[in-house]
Design an enzyme around this catalytic site. Sequence first.
Site, PDB file in Angstrom:
ATOM      1  N   ASN A  18      -0.293  -0.133  -7.840  1.00  0.00           N
ATOM      2  CA  ASN A  18       1.017   0.324  -8.310  1.00  0.00           C
ATOM      3  C   ASN A  18       0.854   0.771  -9.757  1.00  0.00           C
ATOM      4  O   ASN A  18       0.784  -0.049 -10.660  1.00  0.00           O
ATOM      5  CB  ASN A  18       2.018  -0.838  -8.198  1.00  0.00           C
ATOM      6  CG  ASN A  18       3.382  -0.471  -8.764  1.00  0.00           C
ATOM      7  OD1 ASN A  18       3.643   0.699  -9.044  1.00  0.00           O
ATOM      8  ND2 ASN A  18       4.240  -1.461  -8.933  1.00  0.00           N
ATOM      9  N   LYS A  20       2.922   2.359 -11.555  1.00  0.00           N
ATOM     10  CA  LYS A  20       4.182   2.362 -12.313  1.00  0.00           C
ATOM     11  C   LYS A  20       4.322   3.689 -13.064  1.00  0.00           C
ATOM     12  O   LYS A  20       3.917   4.719 -12.550  1.00  0.00           O
ATOM     13  CB  LYS A  20       4.235   1.141 -13.227  1.00  0.00           C
ATOM     14  CG  LYS A  20       3.917  -0.141 -12.447  1.00  0.00           C
ATOM     15  CD  LYS A  20       4.189  -1.385 -13.211  1.00  0.00           C
ATOM     16  CE  LYS A  20       3.855  -2.584 -12.309  1.00  0.00           C
ATOM     17  NZ  LYS A  20       4.243  -3.844 -12.880  1.00  0.00           N
ATOM     18  N   HIS A 106      10.936  -3.207  -5.693  1.00  0.00           N
ATOM     19  CA  HIS A 106      10.180  -3.795  -6.800  1.00  0.00           C
ATOM     20  C   HIS A 106      11.154  -4.378  -7.827  1.00  0.00           C
ATOM     21  O   HIS A 106      12.208  -3.790  -8.099  1.00  0.00           O
ATOM     22  CB  HIS A 106       9.291  -2.730  -7.446  1.00  0.00           C
ATOM     23  CG  HIS A 106       8.271  -3.326  -8.360  1.00  0.00           C
ATOM     24  ND1 HIS A 106       8.586  -3.759  -9.621  1.00  0.00           N
ATOM     25  CD2 HIS A 106       6.960  -3.607  -8.180  1.00  0.00           C
ATOM     26  CE1 HIS A 106       7.496  -4.265 -10.188  1.00  0.00           C
ATOM     27  NE2 HIS A 106       6.499  -4.196  -9.337  1.00  0.00           N
ATOM     28  N   GLU A 108      11.089  -4.393 -10.939  1.00  0.00           N
ATOM     29  CA  GLU A 108      11.400  -3.515 -12.077  1.00  0.00           C
ATOM     30  C   GLU A 108      12.509  -2.528 -11.704  1.00  0.00           C
ATOM     31  O   GLU A 108      13.325  -2.158 -12.546  1.00  0.00           O
ATOM     32  CB  GLU A 108      10.126  -2.792 -12.536  1.00  0.00           C
ATOM     33  CG  GLU A 108       9.229  -3.745 -13.314  1.00  0.00           C
ATOM     34  CD  GLU A 108       7.754  -3.401 -13.311  1.00  0.00           C
ATOM     35  OE1 GLU A 108       7.383  -2.282 -12.906  1.00  0.00           O
ATOM     36  OE2 GLU A 108       6.966  -4.279 -13.712  1.00  0.00           O
ATOM     37  N   GLU A 176       6.052 -11.126  -5.152  1.00  0.00           N
ATOM     38  CA  GLU A 176       5.790 -10.861  -6.566  1.00  0.00           C
ATOM     39  C   GLU A 176       6.749 -11.677  -7.424  1.00  0.00           C
ATOM     40  O   GLU A 176       7.881 -11.220  -7.686  1.00  0.00           O
ATOM     41  CB  GLU A 176       5.998  -9.376  -6.875  1.00  0.00           C
ATOM     42  CG  GLU A 176       5.017  -8.456  -6.201  1.00  0.00           C
ATOM     43  CD  GLU A 176       4.732  -7.234  -7.060  1.00  0.00           C
ATOM     44  OE1 GLU A 176       3.559  -6.964  -7.294  1.00  0.00           O
ATOM     45  OE2 GLU A 176       5.677  -6.584  -7.536  1.00  0.00           O
ATOM     46  N   GLY A 182       2.801  -8.594 -15.013  1.00  0.00           N
ATOM     47  CA  GLY A 182       2.396  -8.090 -16.325  1.00  0.00           C
ATOM     48  C   GLY A 182       2.292  -9.151 -17.404  1.00  0.00           C
ATOM     49  O   GLY A 182       2.190  -8.823 -18.591  1.00  0.00           O
ATOM     50  N   SER A 221      -0.014 -10.067 -11.885  1.00  0.00           N
ATOM     51  CA  SER A 221      -1.174 -10.431 -12.696  1.00  0.00           C
ATOM     52  C   SER A 221      -2.434 -10.700 -11.879  1.00  0.00           C
ATOM     53  O   SER A 221      -3.228 -11.574 -12.218  1.00  0.00           O
ATOM     54  CB  SER A 221      -0.856 -11.627 -13.598  1.00  0.00           C
ATOM     55  OG  SER A 221       0.130 -11.271 -14.548  1.00  0.00           O
TER      56      SER A 221
HETATM   57  P1  PGA Z   1       0.827  -6.533 -12.608  1.00  0.00           P
HETATM   58  O1  PGA Z   1       1.986  -5.802 -11.765  1.00  0.00           O
HETATM   59  O2  PGA Z   1      -0.396  -6.593 -11.699  1.00  0.00           O
HETATM   60  O3  PGA Z   1       0.611  -5.665 -13.802  1.00  0.00           O
HETATM   61  O4  PGA Z   1       1.313  -7.891 -12.936  1.00  0.00           O
HETATM   62  C1  PGA Z   1       2.138  -6.012 -10.386  1.00  0.00           C
HETATM   63  C2  PGA Z   1       3.319  -5.242  -9.882  1.00  0.00           C
HETATM   64  O5  PGA Z   1       4.351  -5.191 -10.560  1.00  0.00           O
HETATM   65  O6  PGA Z   1       3.278  -4.660  -8.784  1.00  0.00           O
END
Ligand code: PGA
Length: 260
Positions: A18, A20, A106, A108, A176, A182, A221
């Site tokens: 992903n 983003k 997601h 976000e 998640e 992140g 992460s």
């Molecule tokens: P990350 O993001 O691996 O940077 O923690 C995962 C995601 O949001 O899909």
Amino acid sequence: MSQPLGGSAAVRPMVVANWKMNGLRRDSRDFVHAFAKLKRGAGGVKCDIIVCPPATLLLELRDVLQGSGVGLGGQNCHRAVKGAHTGDISAEMLADCGCAYVILGHSERRADHGETSELVREKVSAALFAGLQIILCVGESEQERDDGGALRVVSQQLESSLSHEANSASVAIAYEPVWAIGTGRTPSLAEIKDMHAHIRKTYKEIKTGGANGLRVLYGGSVKTKNAADILAIEGVDGALVGGASLLAEEFWAICAHYGS
Ligand code: PGA
């Protein structure tokens, strides 16, 4: 690399990048060339690999990924088939750009765009109608985990987001935890195992057809250094990878845990 044995029997694992809102056209070409070289050198892996770039890179990636065995996905779609929705992209448009997958729900998008599980359910229907496979994200906030509500929140998200047409062949669930995205923090291995078992159980309750073939991914992460432990957890059928998927070497090192 050793083959992790965490995944459900008879399910092909899936590792999803992903990106983003990251990446320009040059970056994406460099990524694919570096990734393809690593993949060729290793003689393949026993998992599906999917890259979900920003929409601006879909066509670029569709062309450079051709023949690589790597799938292409979008990061979101609108619930409507088409119409007056400035700035949005429909599921059919994603399919038209070569996508076979889309990430929906997601956290976000839930945070930045106020997406509710009910809206996510409509998007799931739209994506299925366009023939896309879905990576459906669920996960609790830090507060919800601290309050002991993580399992309940995730059940509610699943119940509200899974449209009736969804089945285990067309939808993978990505667990998640919001606080792990992140941040470099992850739940304990036991917490991930418990949540994945809970997701499978809840899915079976919602879908009377059962959970055979359902893939439950972990995201938040995932890095080269923790991937072996996470992918070896019982009930983990792959990973949704954000930050670590931006570098071909790092992303490959995660995929390569599913050695050929
Ligand atoms: P990350 O993001 O691996 O940077 O923690 C995962 C995601 O949001 O899909």
